[in-house]
Write a protein that holds these residues in place. Structure first.
Motif, PDB file in Angstrom:
ATOM      1  N   GLY A 160      53.310  24.069  25.545  1.00  0.00           N
ATOM      2  CA  GLY A 160      54.397  25.038  25.726  1.00  0.00           C
ATOM      3  C   GLY A 160      54.846  25.709  24.436  1.00  0.00           C
ATOM      4  N   THR A 161      53.992  25.722  23.404  1.00  0.00           N
ATOM      5  CA  THR A 161      54.405  26.340  22.133  1.00  0.00           C
ATOM      6  C   THR A 161      54.084  27.840  22.090  1.00  0.00           C
ATOM      7  N   TYR A 162      53.009  28.253  22.747  1.00  0.00           N
ATOM      8  CA  TYR A 162      52.630  29.672  22.815  1.00  0.00           C
ATOM      9  C   TYR A 162      52.714  30.337  21.436  1.00  0.00           C
ATOM     10  N   ASP A 163      52.078  29.710  20.441  1.00  0.00           N
ATOM     11  CA  ASP A 163      52.212  30.212  19.063  1.00  0.00           C
ATOM     12  C   ASP A 163      50.878  30.212  18.307  1.00  0.00           C
ATOM     13  N   SER A 164      49.848  30.810  18.905  1.00  0.00           N
ATOM     14  CA  SER A 164      48.527  30.817  18.256  1.00  0.00           C
ATOM     15  C   SER A 164      48.496  31.701  17.012  1.00  0.00           C
ATOM     16  N   GLY A 165      49.418  32.688  16.942  1.00  0.00           N
ATOM     17  CA  GLY A 165      49.417  33.617  15.804  1.00  0.00           C
ATOM     18  C   GLY A 165      48.605  34.876  16.077  1.00  0.00           C
ATOM     19  N   PHE A 166      48.139  35.057  17.310  1.00  0.00           N
ATOM     20  CA  PHE A 166      47.421  36.291  17.670  1.00  0.00           C
ATOM     21  C   PHE A 166      48.231  36.972  18.771  1.00  0.00           C
ATOM     22  N   GLY A 167      48.710  38.166  18.459  1.00  0.00           N
ATOM     23  CA  GLY A 167      49.630  38.877  19.344  1.00  0.00           C
ATOM     24  C   GLY A 167      48.983  39.351  20.640  1.00  0.00           C
ATOM     25  N   LEU A 168      49.785  39.347  21.713  1.00  0.00           N
ATOM     26  CA  LEU A 168      49.312  39.836  23.013  1.00  0.00           C
ATOM     27  C   LEU A 168      48.957  41.317  22.930  1.00  0.00           C
ATOM     28  N   ARG A 169      49.767  42.055  22.167  1.00  0.00           N
ATOM     29  CA  ARG A 169      49.511  43.491  21.994  1.00  0.00           C
ATOM     30  C   ARG A 169      48.124  43.728  21.389  1.00  0.00           C
ATOM     31  N   LEU A 170      47.752  42.884  20.407  1.00  0.00           N
ATOM     32  CA  LEU A 170      46.443  43.039  19.752  1.00  0.00           C
ATOM     33  C   LEU A 170      45.306  42.697  20.715  1.00  0.00           C
ATOM     34  N   MET A 171      45.534  41.682  21.559  1.00  0.00           N
ATOM     35  CA  MET A 171      44.491  41.321  22.536  1.00  0.00           C
ATOM     36  C   MET A 171      44.261  42.459  23.526  1.00  0.00           C
ATOM     37  N   VAL A 172      45.356  43.075  23.998  1.00  0.00           N
ATOM     38  CA  VAL A 172      45.203  44.190  24.946  1.00  0.00           C
ATOM     39  C   VAL A 172      44.466  45.358  24.271  1.00  0.00           C
ATOM     40  N   LYS A 173      44.780  45.576  22.991  1.00  0.00           N
ATOM     41  CA  LYS A 173      44.070  46.624  22.237  1.00  0.00           C
ATOM     42  C   LYS A 173      42.560  46.350  22.253  1.00  0.00           C
ATOM     43  N   ASP A 174      42.176  45.099  22.019  1.00  0.00           N
ATOM     44  CA  ASP A 174      40.747  44.754  21.987  1.00  0.00           C
ATOM     45  C   ASP A 174      40.092  44.919  23.356  1.00  0.00           C
ATOM     46  N   MET A 175      40.830  44.516  24.414  1.00  0.00           N
ATOM     47  CA  MET A 175      40.279  44.655  25.772  1.00  0.00           C
ATOM     48  C   MET A 175      40.041  46.126  26.091  1.00  0.00           C
ATOM     49  N   ARG A 176      41.008  46.964  25.700  1.00  0.00           N
ATOM     50  CA  ARG A 176      40.852  48.404  25.975  1.00  0.00           C
ATOM     51  C   ARG A 176      39.641  48.963  25.227  1.00  0.00           C
ATOM     52  N   ILE A 177      39.448  48.513  23.994  1.00  0.00           N
ATOM     53  CA  ILE A 177      38.277  48.988  23.231  1.00  0.00           C
ATOM     54  C   ILE A 177      37.007  48.655  24.014  1.00  0.00           C
ATOM     55  N   ALA A 178      36.931  47.424  24.536  1.00  0.00           N
ATOM     56  CA  ALA A 178      35.710  46.989  25.224  1.00  0.00           C
ATOM     57  C   ALA A 178      35.486  47.760  26.531  1.00  0.00           C
ATOM     58  N   VAL A 179      36.546  47.947  27.340  1.00  0.00           N
ATOM     59  CA  VAL A 179      36.324  48.659  28.610  1.00  0.00           C
ATOM     60  C   VAL A 179      36.074  50.151  28.366  1.00  0.00           C
ATOM     61  N   ASP A 180      36.721  50.714  27.344  1.00  0.00           N
ATOM     62  CA  ASP A 180      36.464  52.125  27.011  1.00  0.00           C
ATOM     63  C   ASP A 180      35.016  52.300  26.553  1.00  0.00           C
ATOM     64  N   LEU A 181      34.536  51.327  25.791  1.00  0.00           N
ATOM     65  CA  LEU A 181      33.150  51.386  25.318  1.00  0.00           C
ATOM     66  C   LEU A 181      32.192  51.342  26.509  1.00  0.00           C
ATOM     67  N   ALA A 182      32.467  50.408  27.439  1.00  0.00           N
ATOM     68  CA  ALA A 182      31.614  50.296  28.630  1.00  0.00           C
ATOM     69  C   ALA A 182      31.606  51.626  29.388  1.00  0.00           C
ATOM     70  N   ARG A 183      32.807  52.199  29.552  1.00  0.00           N
ATOM     71  CA  ARG A 183      32.926  53.472  30.288  1.00  0.00           C
ATOM     72  C   ARG A 183      32.125  54.565  29.582  1.00  0.00           C
ATOM     73  N   GLU A 184      32.294  54.619  28.243  1.00  0.00           N
ATOM     74  CA  GLU A 184      31.608  55.652  27.467  1.00  0.00           C
ATOM     75  C   GLU A 184      30.093  55.518  27.589  1.00  0.00           C
ATOM     76  N   LEU A 185      29.625  54.279  27.769  1.00  0.00           N
ATOM     77  CA  LEU A 185      28.192  54.021  27.858  1.00  0.00           C
ATOM     78  C   LEU A 185      27.694  54.063  29.304  1.00  0.00           C
ATOM     79  N   GLY A 186      28.616  54.357  30.248  1.00  0.00           N
ATOM     80  CA  GLY A 186      28.219  54.467  31.655  1.00  0.00           C
ATOM     81  C   GLY A 186      28.037  53.130  32.342  1.00  0.00           C
ATOM     82  N   VAL A 187      28.675  52.079  31.816  1.00  0.00           N
ATOM     83  CA  VAL A 187      28.560  50.749  32.425  1.00  0.00           C
ATOM     84  C   VAL A 187      29.825  50.473  33.244  1.00  0.00           C
TER      85      VAL A 187
END
Ligand code: NAD
Length: 303
Positions: free
Chosen positions: A232-259
């Motif tokens: 219950g500490t929820y304190d890894s030191g990696f922000g949720l905002r940054l994770m969503v940024k990375d996910m968007r990069i990956a799905v945008d890349l897939a879209r751009e590549l037609g996947v």
């Protein structure tokens, strides 16, 4: 025969946050002369306390550096720093920029081309392993760049973790975004599974332990659940905002590549709902608490 030891190149380090702070300190301990910049005064003071030199601007840090390491939130910030007219003047031909942030590979390719026109090399070298890996020098470093450029940087990478060349420039950033998309997706899936198991009467700690020696094992069951979610500490030191940024990069890349990526698209939509509902500073492991709360409202289906 006398052994020839080359002098270590002067290093600029821009972005001294959760990751850049411990990484720059490790480079100092490895013997590099590190000049760092971050707009946050405490971050600059921490580098100075670790034995590095703190600069008042990014341009001042970059001046006279052979290697410029960036550990910044996103490509938008990387582009802003490298596009700053004072940085443009300070960045010398022959120097190498190493973008260790989790950036957008398409932006990285464009930056590499524009820097190359000024005689500056770009290598992308994003990392996995979290704050703990940054502190211990146990990061996995996914490197994109020309073979000889990557080879030249291997002593620097050795002070931070284990580096492996993934391909040409941008390859590291593409791989890192895809890695984080997988990581985020199984973190959310693990939360849903653990909640259902708990409702059935299973002990979450026992579930995670047994899954860890079974085929459902992942970084979420192996690391994030036992270390940050179940206590219950929820304190890894990696922000949720940054994770969503990375996910968007990956799905945008897939879209751009037609996947097509329907599963990933659903995962991004759910993470975006959590991002909108949680404070801006939420740790990414908070996705599990958010999923527990969202699912807890549902009544059991009978009949
Ligand atoms: P952070 O927010 O703790 O650190 C980013 C730092 O950049 C901050 O100190 C901020 O002040 C600084 N910064 C912002 N704008 C700047 C500018 N214009 N010039 C100079 N510095 C500026 O983030 P972090 O967790 O250290 O992550 C950094 C990068 O590493 C991100 O791309 C992230 O996705 C990636 N990453 C993070 C982790 C982790 O566990 N935290 C793991 C792997 C990769």
């Amino acid at each position: 025969m006398t052994e020839h030891t080359e002098a270590l190149p002067p290093v600029a380090f821009v972005g001294l946050g959760n990751m850049g702070g411990p990484m720059s300190a490790r480079l100092v301990r490895a013997g590099y002369a590190v000049t760092g910049f971050d707009p946050v005064p405490e971050a600059r003071a921490a580098l100075a306390a670790a034995g590095g030199r703190s600069a008042e601007t990014a341009a001042e840090a970059v001046r006279k550096a052979d290697v410029v390491v960036l550990m910044l939130p996103s490509s938008t910030v990387v582009e802003a720093v490298l596009g700053d007219p004072d940085v443009v003047v300070a960045l010398e031909a022959g120097s190498t920029v190493v973008d260790m942030s989790s950036s957008d590979p398409m932006s990285t390719r464009r930056l590499a081309t524009s820097l190359a026109a000024r005689g500056v090399t770009l290598v992308d070298a994003p990392v996995s392993g979290g704050v703990k890996g940054a502190v211990n020098g146990r990061l996995t470093i996914m490197v994109g760049g020309a073979e000889d450029d990557v080879e030249r940087l291997s002593p620097l990478f050795a002070g931070l973790g284990t580096a492996r060349r993934a391909g040409e420039v941008g390859a590291g950033h593409a791989l890192k975004a895809i890695n984080n998309l997988l990581s985020a997706t199984h973190l959310l899936a693990t939360a849903e599974g653990v909640l259902a198991g708990e409702r059935f009467g299973l002990d979450p700690a026992v579930m995670v332990e047994l899954i860890n020696s079974s085929s459902g094992r992942s970084g979420s069951t192996d690391n994030k659940f036992p270390n940050f979610v179940l206590p219950g500490t929820y304190d890894s030191g990696f922000g949720l905002r940054l994770m969503v940024k990375d996910m968007r990069i990956a799905v945008d890349l897939a879209r751009e590549l037609g996947v097509a990526s329907p599963l990933a698209d659903s995962a991004v939509a759910l993470w975006e709902r959590a991002l909108a509902a949680l404070p801006d500073t939420a740790d990414h492991t908070e996705i599990a608490r958010w999923a527990f709360a969202a699912a807890a409202d549902r009544e059991p289906v009978t009949g």
